[in-house]
Design a protein around this motif. Structure first.
Motif, short mmCIF file in Angstrom:
data_model
loop_
_atom_site.label_atom_id
_atom_site.label_comp_id
_atom_site.label_asym_id
_atom_site.label_seq_id
_atom_site.Cartn_x
_atom_site.Cartn_y
_atom_site.Cartn_z
N ILE A 123 0.74 -1.08 0.02
CA ILE A 123 -0.07 0.03 -0.07
C ILE A 123 0.87 1.13 0.01
CG2 ILE A 123 -1.63 1.15 1.31
CD1 ILE A 123 -2.74 -0.98 -0.13
N LEU A 153 -4.09 1.59 6.81
CA LEU A 153 -3.96 1.32 5.22
C LEU A 153 -4.25 2.70 4.21
CD1 LEU A 153 -4.65 -2.39 4.89
CD2 LEU A 153 -2.28 -1.21 5.14
N MET A 155 -2.07 5.30 2.06
CA MET A 155 -2.45 5.31 0.57
C MET A 155 -1.97 6.89 0.16
SD MET A 155 -5.99 3.86 -0.21
CE MET A 155 -6.27 1.88 0.00
N THR A 168 -7.73 5.76 -3.87
CA THR A 168 -6.71 5.02 -4.49
C THR A 168 -6.26 5.26 -6.05
OG1 THR A 168 -6.29 2.58 -4.61
CG2 THR A 168 -8.55 3.21 -5.49
N VAL A 170 -2.92 3.73 -6.05
CA VAL A 170 -2.70 2.55 -5.31
C VAL A 170 -3.02 1.28 -5.82
CG1 VAL A 170 -3.20 1.49 -3.05
CG2 VAL A 170 -2.37 3.90 -3.10
#
Length: 479
Positions: free
Chosen positions: A309, A331, A335, A425, A430
């Motif tokens: 990540i 997490l 990111m 993301t 990501v």
């Protein structure tokens, strides 16, 4: 503005893409797949079109900052628009919007996918999809700069516009030699990973494609279960190490190879990067301990996901959507932080986070002692005011794009976590998000409008926003 030179450069980029499309043609010949005809046709068409554009006569070939930024932005858009055609023409991705989303995700090394069954793709399609990670990881135009001969002036403008981070420097005096060194280093590490994966029992084709995805920190999986498919602690360990390495500034890796360990270890960004990985891994390991049979197993999955990540690779070995909210929150924070500047990773970058923290501390000191002159240093050198201004401008545009994109994506009426994490993301390059687009999900359920918006986000994240923003500025185009 030297418009003719920009058009000629776009022609060169199309010729380059036509050349790159020959690699999946070779894969098609090897596996005797009919998709090779489509890729060969696209390669020929793009090469001819690019040759015509490159024949446009130029009055001069001098390049300034404006041309550099525009060449980068338009080249990435052009590469994506035409790079999606093989997926669409072959019928492996019937919708052009979906094909465009997939190839943008590939070139920008994001790894977000609309495919519900990855293993249904041909070997040819899988190769082009993963190869796009490797090409986009170091940079499409960095490859061009490495062999550029007819562009006089400062081609460092191209390197600055395409390489991630607040500051871009040269390893040697010549920009094209610097680019060549970076690509040789990139190729060496990729080949080394392929070798180690093959020694661990992974098939050669799988090893090559997974190495492409690791090197570009993209994370396109060739199995529906991603890396979890192989059920091997050794393979996970190899990929974890290389994800971490590709998240480091390539200048520092170059120093390590030259034996300049002291110079490399003086990097504050590197120390913070390693510290964040270590701290996040420890916190998540103890938070998910009850979900696994042993401390080793919890540590194994926690370390892999943390490195995946923060380097914005996006490989998965566990469904972290089932982990406690505390671990999921960590997490999500990773990111946004991202990897180091000058790496193939995405996100805001550790160096910018450091600059913001140092600036905040300096402002607090000024509030307490108004007459004190407080300097701000990074790696023992004073930070230029221009660098800080650019860092703040980046953050402002980043937040504006994030908020605007989130507002549009919420029109799909999905839950907030899915919408928020999908934008996060894609903008941070990501890959997997949470809930609908989580590690066991995909982006197919989003509308075409949302996919186009998130494609823009992926390009903006990979190009550090400014090249794309300049496309919409009137002052960019005026004489």
């Amino acid at each position: 503005m030297n418009r003719r030179m920009i058009i000629a450069m776009l022609g060169k980029m199309l010729c380059l893409e036509g050349l790159l499309l020959l690699f999946p043609v070779l894969i098609a010949l090897l596996y005797q797949e009919r998709e090779g005809v489509v890729y060969a046709g696209c390669a020929l068409g793009l090469s001819l079109f690019g040759w015509v554009l490159n024949r446009i006569p130029m009055k001069h070939t001098r390049m300034y900052a404006r041309e550099g930024f525009l060449i980068v932005a338009l080249s990435w858009i052009t590469f994506s628009v035409f790079g999606a055609l093989p997926f669409w023409f072959s019928g492996e991705i019937p919708s052009y919007v979906d094909a465009f989303f997939e190839i943008v995700s590939g070139f920008t090394t994001t790894g977000s996918s609309i495919l519900t069954d990855v293993e249904a793709l041909s070997h040819t399609g899988l190769f082009w999809r993963s190869f796009s990670h490797w090409v986009g990881g170091m940079g499409i135009l960095v490859l061009m700069v490495a062999f550029l001969r007819n562009a006089k002036g400062n081609t460092l403008h191209i390197l600055k516009a395409e390489m991630p981070g607040p500051v871009v420097g040269k390893l040697v005096s010549k920009v094209n030699v610097t680019a060549r060194i970076l690509y040789y280093l990139y190729l060496f590490l990729t080949c080394l990973e392929v070798l180690l994966l093959v020694l661990g029992g992974m098939p050669l084709f799988d090893s090559l494609l997974n190495a492409f995805a690791t090197a570009g920190t993209g994370g396109f999986a060739i199995k529906n279960a991603s890396i979890a498919y192989y059920q091997s602690a050794y393979l996970e360990g190899v990929i974890t190490v290389f994800m971490f390495l590709f998240g480091i500034n390539f200048n520092l890796i170059y120093f390590f190879l030259l034996g300049k360990f002291k110079a490399a270890l003086q990097s504050q960004e590197l120390r913070w990067y390693a510290g964040i990985v270590l701290g996040a891994t420890v916190l998540i390991t103890f938070n998910i301990l009850d979900l696994y049979s042993s401390l080793w197993e919890a540590l194994r999955y926690a370390l892999f996901q943390v490195v995946s990540i923060i380097t914005t690779t996006g490989f998965v070995t566990a469904d972290y959507g089932l982990w406690p909210l505390f671990s999921q929150t960590i997490l999500i924070m990773l990111m946004f932080i991202g990897a180091c500047a000058g790496s193939t990773g995405g996100g805001i970058k550790v160096s910018r986070i450091l600059l913001y923290l140092k600036s905040a501390r300096r402002n607090i000191r000024r509030q307490l002692h108004p007459n004190t002159v407080v300097s701000m240093n990074m790696d023992g050198r004073p930070v230029n005011n221009g660098v800080m201004q650019a860092a703040y401008a980046y953050l402002v545009f980043y937040l504006i794009i994030f908020a605007g994109s989130l507002l549009i994506v919420t029109l799909d009426n999905m839950d907030f976590t899915s919408s928020f994490s999908a934008v996060a993301t894609t903008l941070n390059n990501v890959g997997p998000a949470l809930h609908v687009a989580g590690p066991v999900g995909n982006f197919s359920s989003f509308s075409d409008l949302s996919k186009i918006v998130m494609s823009f986000d992926m390009l903006a994240g990979r190009l550090e926003i400014f090249p794309l923003i300049l496309l919409f500025s009137y002052s960019t185009w005026k004489k």
